[in-house]
Write an enzyme that holds these catalytic residues in place. Structure first.
Site, mmCIF file in Angstrom:
data_model
loop_
_atom_site.group_PDB
_atom_site.id
_atom_site.type_symbol
_atom_site.label_atom_id
_atom_site.label_comp_id
_atom_site.label_asym_id
_atom_site.label_seq_id
_atom_site.Cartn_x
_atom_site.Cartn_y
_atom_site.Cartn_z
ATOM 1 C CG ASN A 153 -0.425 -0.049 2.496
ATOM 2 O OD1 ASN A 153 0.615 -0.663 2.710
ATOM 3 N ND2 ASN A 153 -1.061 0.608 3.446
ATOM 4 N N GLY A 227 2.548 -5.589 7.445
ATOM 5 C CA GLY A 227 1.617 -6.328 6.599
ATOM 6 C C GLY A 227 0.391 -6.736 7.383
ATOM 7 C CB SER A 228 -2.202 -9.186 6.559
ATOM 8 O OG SER A 228 -1.361 -10.309 6.324
ATOM 9 C CD GLU A 230 -5.169 -12.119 8.323
ATOM 10 O OE1 GLU A 230 -4.520 -11.219 7.745
ATOM 11 O OE2 GLU A 230 -6.233 -11.874 8.949
ATOM 12 N N GLY A 232 1.644 -11.583 9.852
ATOM 13 C CA GLY A 232 2.401 -11.170 11.039
ATOM 14 C C GLY A 232 2.506 -12.293 12.060
ATOM 15 C CD GLU A 249 4.538 -0.308 12.917
ATOM 16 O OE1 GLU A 249 3.312 -0.074 12.986
ATOM 17 O OE2 GLU A 249 5.372 0.311 13.569
ATOM 18 C CB CYS A 283 -1.951 0.522 8.119
ATOM 19 S SG CYS A 283 -0.704 1.807 8.323
ATOM 20 C CD GLU A 457 8.836 -0.266 11.244
ATOM 21 O OE1 GLU A 457 8.113 0.381 10.473
ATOM 22 O OE2 GLU A 457 9.415 -1.299 10.911
HETATM 23 P P1 NAD Z 1 0.694 -9.178 3.557
HETATM 24 O O1 NAD Z 1 0.814 -9.567 4.982
HETATM 25 O O2 NAD Z 1 -0.038 -10.049 2.639
HETATM 26 O O3 NAD Z 1 2.125 -8.973 2.905
HETATM 27 C C1 NAD Z 1 3.081 -8.074 3.443
HETATM 28 C C2 NAD Z 1 4.478 -8.552 3.055
HETATM 29 O O4 NAD Z 1 4.750 -9.762 3.745
HETATM 30 C C3 NAD Z 1 4.651 -8.866 1.580
HETATM 31 O O5 NAD Z 1 5.966 -8.489 1.195
HETATM 32 C C4 NAD Z 1 4.490 -10.392 1.541
HETATM 33 O O6 NAD Z 1 5.124 -11.001 0.438
HETATM 34 C C5 NAD Z 1 5.139 -10.797 2.854
HETATM 35 N N1 NAD Z 1 4.643 -12.040 3.436
HETATM 36 C C6 NAD Z 1 3.435 -12.623 3.325
HETATM 37 N N2 NAD Z 1 3.375 -13.756 4.053
HETATM 38 C C7 NAD Z 1 4.580 -13.873 4.672
HETATM 39 C C8 NAD Z 1 5.135 -14.814 5.573
HETATM 40 N N3 NAD Z 1 4.441 -15.884 5.993
HETATM 41 N N4 NAD Z 1 6.391 -14.630 6.022
HETATM 42 C C9 NAD Z 1 7.100 -13.539 5.630
HETATM 43 N N5 NAD Z 1 6.638 -12.625 4.756
HETATM 44 C C10 NAD Z 1 5.389 -12.789 4.285
HETATM 45 O O7 NAD Z 1 0.080 -7.691 3.612
HETATM 46 P P2 NAD Z 1 -0.346 -6.771 2.394
HETATM 47 O O8 NAD Z 1 -1.629 -7.299 1.842
HETATM 48 O O9 NAD Z 1 0.826 -6.570 1.491
HETATM 49 O O10 NAD Z 1 -0.605 -5.378 3.120
HETATM 50 C C11 NAD Z 1 -1.824 -4.986 3.628
HETATM 51 C C12 NAD Z 1 -1.875 -5.157 5.123
HETATM 52 O O11 NAD Z 1 -0.763 -4.463 5.716
HETATM 53 C C13 NAD Z 1 -3.099 -4.543 5.744
HETATM 54 O O12 NAD Z 1 -3.595 -5.386 6.750
HETATM 55 C C14 NAD Z 1 -2.586 -3.245 6.360
HETATM 56 O O13 NAD Z 1 -3.359 -2.751 7.432
HETATM 57 C C15 NAD Z 1 -1.228 -3.664 6.802
HETATM 58 N N6 NAD Z 1 -0.370 -2.489 6.980
HETATM 59 C C16 NAD Z 1 0.001 -2.131 8.251
HETATM 60 C C17 NAD Z 1 0.765 -0.983 8.445
HETATM 61 C C18 NAD Z 1 1.195 -0.532 9.815
HETATM 62 O O14 NAD Z 1 2.052 0.326 9.923
HETATM 63 N N7 NAD Z 1 0.649 -1.081 10.880
HETATM 64 C C19 NAD Z 1 1.143 -0.216 7.346
HETATM 65 C C20 NAD Z 1 0.730 -0.623 6.072
HETATM 66 C C21 NAD Z 1 -0.024 -1.765 5.899
#
Ligand code: NAD
Length: 464
Positions: A153, A227-228, A230, A232, A249, A283, A457
């Protein structure tokens, strides 16, 4: 800049390992969300190349960790290079991620200042005891190789926050962008080859499997993941195996509580911005709104009118108000949640229907007649859709705002700042705003409560 110019200007995209651009035989297609078609190829990192990247970062750590002044100068030089290429990076980001170009440009022009701000944050030596018995200093030491894993995002902003945090603190980095948006990050890796010593920043591209390999890698000392929830949880489990340090995060479901004395026009502008900026894929964006019943009808009417007047289109087109969502998965998720809300009796007072055109477009949508317990309210929609719900009693609104496993951000809106601040202090989230939402910079620590994350962070706390 046309898509051809963007692609020609930067292709073929290479990974950066040990200070060198590295190509791969294996590639994957990167889709332009405005068309739904592949517009460029990204290298796809192999397990062997990942080992090389971690090795390069390990080798570079010895020298890099020793000289703080040199690190700060190098990070400032990174800001200069990124600034010189801001337009190219912004256009590339719009092509791969969808954000309208004027916002991509605004962001790209802001990155250097943020990096510079961060590069000047001191790493303090705290004196915890200084008396007749002893002098004890608390010194923060770098950890080694940091695995930085970013979502789609805000591919650059979030990745660079991780990178700059880690580098200033004396660590070296292996950075993996999302497979949906690898190109801008790969390009930055290429540009910084000339600025950073070899191996200090390595950029690899690939899917979730590559992220998993990285988090399990024995050469990595710390994982900084955004990331998400799940993913995380899987990252936390991988880190637990050999007690890697971890910052997570994760997702959010931020509530905004609108009190009875607000200026409806002002709040309307702010909430429309929340769902249109980056198509609501933020996010810390407002994802559900609780509105006092006295202002509820006027606010819903104003929101519907404003949301209904927005022009959807390719982010590269200057007439576009709101671009496409980033990927097919996301537009399908938003569609599913809105359809589910409608099936539960919800009413889309504007929007609510995917347009019949190629690309991942969804209109700005305001949903009423829904409440807690409906998926659109309980889950993170991550799109240009807002459920808007009335309340009569502020305590009840706070209880509903907090009745979630998420705890990223929240806000309270009122003409009476002191009253709003008091209500905001009851929100269970990492950042609570008054009369605004989302705004933050690299000096301000960011972190989530509950399932929204662990650690912070940015800011001096991010360095810690
Ligand atoms: P995602 O978790 O699908 O992917 C994020 C990253 O993690 C990608 O690079 C992906 O390839 C990698 N990834 C996926 N599974 C993994 C695993 N098992 N081990 C290691 N790496 C893995 O998330 P997304 O769909 O790219 O992003 C959207 C999500 O991120 C939303 O839930 C959003 O709220 C969250 N987000 C949080 C923040 C914050 O600062 N808290 C900021 C931006 C986005």
């Amino acid at each position: 800049m046309t898509s051809d110019a963007v692609a020609r200007d930067v292709a073929p995209f290479a990974m950066t390992i040990g200070g060198e651009p590295v190509a791969t035989e294996q590639t994957f297609g990167v889709i332009n969300p405005a068309t739904g078609e592949v517009f460029a190829e990204s290298p796809d990192c192999t397990a062997e190349q990942l080992d090389l990247a971690v090795d390069a970062a390990t080798q570079a750590f010895r020298q890099w960790s020793r000289d703080e002044d040199r690190r700060r100068r190098a990070v400032l030089a990174c800001a200069d290079v990124i600034e010189a290429h801001a337009e190219q990076l912004a256009a590339l980001r719009t092509r791969e991620q969808g954000m309208v170009l004027k916002d991509s440009l605004r962001f790209a022009r802001r990155w250097p200042a943020r990096i510079r701000d961060f590069a000047t944050i001191p790493i303090p030596v705290e004196v915890v005891q200084d008396d007749d018995v002893a002098r004890v200093e608390l010194r923060r030491r770098p950890l080694g190789v940091v695995a930085a894993i970013a979502p789609w995002n805000f591919p650059v902003l979030l990745a660079m926050a991780k990178v700059v945090n880690a580098l200033i603190a004396g660590n070296t980095v292996v950075l993996k962008p999302s497979p949906y948006t690898p190109l801008t990050t790969l390009r930055i890796g290429e540009l910084l080859c000339d600025v950073l010593p070899p191996g200090v920043l390595n950029v690899v591209a690939g899917g979730d499997d590559l992220g998993s390999l990285l988090t399990h890698h024995p050469g990595v000392s710390k994982i900084s993941f955004t990331g998400s929830v799940e993913a995380g949880l899987q990252v936390a489990a991988a880190a637990a195996k050999d007690l890697k340090r971890v910052t997570l995060e994760l997702g959010g479901n931020d509530a905004a509580i609108v009190l009875d004395d607000v200026d409806v026009d002002r709040v309307t502008d702010a909430l429309i911005d929340q769902i249109t900026f980056n198509c609501g894929q933020v996010c810390i964006a407002v994802k559900r709104v609780y509105v006092h019943e006295h202002v509820y009808p006027a606010l819903v009417e104003a929101l519907a009118e404003r949301a209904g007047s927005l022009r959807l289109g390719d982010g590269m087109d200057p007439d576009t108000d709101m671009g496409p969502l980033c990927n097919a998965m996301q537009v399908e998720r938003v569609t599913e949640l809105v359809d589910d809300a409608k099936a539960a009796g919800g009413q889309a007072v504007t929007g609510g229907q995917r347009p019949a055109r190629p690309g991942y477009f969804y209109p700005a949508t305001i949903v009423t007649n829904v409440s807690d317990g409906v998926r659109l309210v309980d889950e993170e929609q991550f799109g240009p859709v807002l459920p808007v719900m009335p309340f009569a009693d502020v305590e009840d609104a706070v209880r509903r705002a907090n009745a979630t496993t998420y705890g990223l951000g929240g806000s309270v809106w009122s003409a009476d700042t002191a009253r709003a601040t008091e209500v905001a202090s009851q929100l269970e989230c990492g950042v609570a705003w008054v009369n605004r939402h989302t705004r933050t910079d690299y000096r301000v620590p960011m972190g989530g409560w509950k399932s929204s994350g662990i650690g912070v962070e940015r800011g001096v706390q991010g360095l810690d």
